[in-house]
Enzyme design. Structure first.
Site, PDB file in Angstrom:
ATOM      1  N   ARG A 240      53.729  37.765   9.912  1.00  0.00           N
ATOM      2  CA  ARG A 240      54.384  38.509  11.885  1.00  0.00           C
ATOM      3  C   ARG A 240      55.369  38.211  12.118  1.00  0.00           C
ATOM      4  O   ARG A 240      55.873  37.130  11.912  1.00  0.00           O
ATOM      5  CB  ARG A 240      53.130  38.654  12.226  1.00  0.00           C
ATOM      6  CG  ARG A 240      51.579  39.889  12.276  1.00  0.00           C
ATOM      7  CD  ARG A 240      52.415  41.194  11.728  1.00  0.00           C
ATOM      8  NE  ARG A 240      50.810  41.860  11.463  1.00  0.00           N
ATOM      9  CZ  ARG A 240      50.495  42.269  10.641  1.00  0.00           C
ATOM     10  NH1 ARG A 240      51.704  41.646   9.152  1.00  0.00           N
ATOM     11  NH2 ARG A 240      49.806  43.049  10.106  1.00  0.00           N
ATOM     12  N   GLU A 269      59.644  44.674  15.713  1.00  0.00           N
ATOM     13  CA  GLU A 269      59.468  45.048  14.472  1.00  0.00           C
ATOM     14  C   GLU A 269      59.775  47.199  14.435  1.00  0.00           C
ATOM     15  O   GLU A 269      58.663  46.996  15.547  1.00  0.00           O
ATOM     16  CB  GLU A 269      58.529  45.285  13.689  1.00  0.00           C
ATOM     17  CG  GLU A 269      58.500  45.831  11.832  1.00  0.00           C
ATOM     18  CD  GLU A 269      57.832  45.104  10.616  1.00  0.00           C
ATOM     19  OE1 GLU A 269      57.731  43.731  11.466  1.00  0.00           O
ATOM     20  OE2 GLU A 269      57.298  45.508  10.316  1.00  0.00           O
ATOM     21  N   HIS A 287      58.824  45.606   5.735  1.00  0.00           N
ATOM     22  CA  HIS A 287      57.381  45.070   5.624  1.00  0.00           C
ATOM     23  C   HIS A 287      57.203  45.451   4.482  1.00  0.00           C
ATOM     24  O   HIS A 287      55.710  46.546   4.671  1.00  0.00           O
ATOM     25  CB  HIS A 287      57.141  45.769   7.493  1.00  0.00           C
ATOM     26  CG  HIS A 287      55.390  44.833   7.483  1.00  0.00           C
ATOM     27  ND1 HIS A 287      54.782  45.078   9.019  1.00  0.00           N
ATOM     28  CD2 HIS A 287      54.657  44.699   6.561  1.00  0.00           C
ATOM     29  CE1 HIS A 287      53.930  44.064   8.652  1.00  0.00           C
ATOM     30  NE2 HIS A 287      53.490  43.568   7.508  1.00  0.00           N
TER      31      HIS A 287
HETATM   32  C1  GLV Z   1      50.043  44.129   6.402  1.00  0.00           C
HETATM   33  O1  GLV Z   1      50.930  43.637   7.026  1.00  0.00           O
HETATM   34  C2  GLV Z   1      48.743  43.803   6.123  1.00  0.00           C
HETATM   35  O2  GLV Z   1      48.405  43.401   7.677  1.00  0.00           O
HETATM   36  O3  GLV Z   1      48.214  44.460   5.898  1.00  0.00           O
END
Ligand code: GLV
Ligand code: GLV
Length: 320
Positions: A240, A269, A287
């Site tokens: 993250r 983001e 991502h």
């Molecule tokens: C993606 O970032 C997830 O947490 O699956």
């Protein structure tokens, strides 16, 4: 009897929708966009279950809008920092995530990013594409070799451990890890050593982040941690964004105080810190850590199974 309503906040692999549609009335947001707050409140009205995504903030207001039937929020992600757990627990609403399918996919993407930074793959691709490759050069695009290097894992849970194993088995990496808990299995299987965060930053050639985002992990990697890194070291974040103080990281890259970075996630983001795009020593992906056919199908089926379990009065498979 009117069947229970399941609201799915974005299109996910169809296999999950088919599973749910056998038993429930399924309402999928097919607009191709994240719902606005107003659209979200309207959409979830009367729902018994919501399948949410990491782009949807699920809080008390959403619970209130859904009304008294809401029994489960199945988050289509491993992370669940987008869900206000406290507000949902107060109403006895079950929250689940989709850990299984994602582990190897995110570890693979972390490996891809590590190699891309170390061998300057993206920069070199741009060079060839733009017609600048005229002749072989002895000193062109020198990178970092990886075999036998020290890898520091920040957060040795499922994904961090999977990445560590890949680096150890494929590239003979020595493994250090930082975590609040000991991972005896990782120590036994590949000789990983638990050390302080400071030791990770100082000693590792590759540092990879795999912690959840919590108030404790926000800006875990700040100016002091970045300053401790070796000038040849690589930092990768597929967890993250806010775990790193991104503006300090961009300063380090501008000053070339570390070799390079790859980010799949961002502090704000999808926005970048101004100046990021001009840097050659950073690889950027949108991502996509878990973005494989296999992983996304497994995530979708897992979310659907959790919904079916809870709405049939059974215990959820993946409560958080
Ligand atoms: C993606 O970032 C997830 O947490 O699956
Ligand atoms: C960000 O928007 C940048 O210019 O790097």
């Amino acid at each position: 009897m009117i069947s229970k309503k399941v609201v799915v906040l974005r299109e996910i692999p169809a296999v999950a929708i088919e599973l749910l549609a056998k038993k429930y009335q399924v309402d999928v947001n097919q607009s191709g966009r994240v719902l606005t707050r107003e659209q979200l409140y309207h959409r979830v009205k009367g729902a018994s279950a919501i399948i949410s995504l990491l782009t949807d903030r699920i809080d008390g207001a959403v619970v209130k809008a859904a009304g008294p039937h809401l029994a489960i929020v199945a988050n289509y992600a491993v992370g669940f920092d987008n869900v206000e757990l406290k507000a949902l627990r107060e109403k006895n609403i079950v929250v689940t995530n989709t850990p299984g399918g994602v582990t190897e996919a995110v570890a693979e993407h972390t490996l891809a990013l590590t190699l891309a930074v170390a061998r300057r793959v993206v920069e070199a691709d741009k060079y060839v594409r733009s017609g600048r490759y005229k002749q072989w050069e002895p000193l062109l695009f020198l990178g970092q070799s990886l075999v036998g290097k020290t890898v520091g894992i920040i957060g040795a849970g499922r994904i961090g451990s999977a990445f560590g194993r890949m680096m150890h088995r494929a590239l003979k990496a020595k493994l250090l890890y930082f975590d609040t808990q000991r991972n005896a299995e990782l120590e036994r299987s590949i000789g990983a050593t638990k050390v302080s965060l400071n030791a990770i930053m100082e000693r590792s050639d590759i540092i990879s982040i795999h912690v959840c985002l919590t108030p404790q992990t926000k800006h875990l990697i700040g100016r002091a941690q970045l300053a401790a890194m070796k000038p040849t070291a690589i930092l990768v974040n597929t967890a993250r964004g806010p775990v790193i103080d991104e503006s300090c990281l961009i300063d380090c890259l501008k000053n070339k105080s570390i070799f390079g970075t790859a980010l799949d996630v961002y502090e704000n983001e999808p926005h970048l810190i101004p100046g990021t795009r001009a840097l050659n020593n950073i690889v950027l992906t949108p991502h996509i850590g878990s973005a494989t056919d296999d992983a996304r199908i497994e995530m979708a089926v897992t979310a659907a199974r959790n919904v079916i379990a809870v709405l049939s009065g059974h215990v959820p498979l993946n409560p958080v």
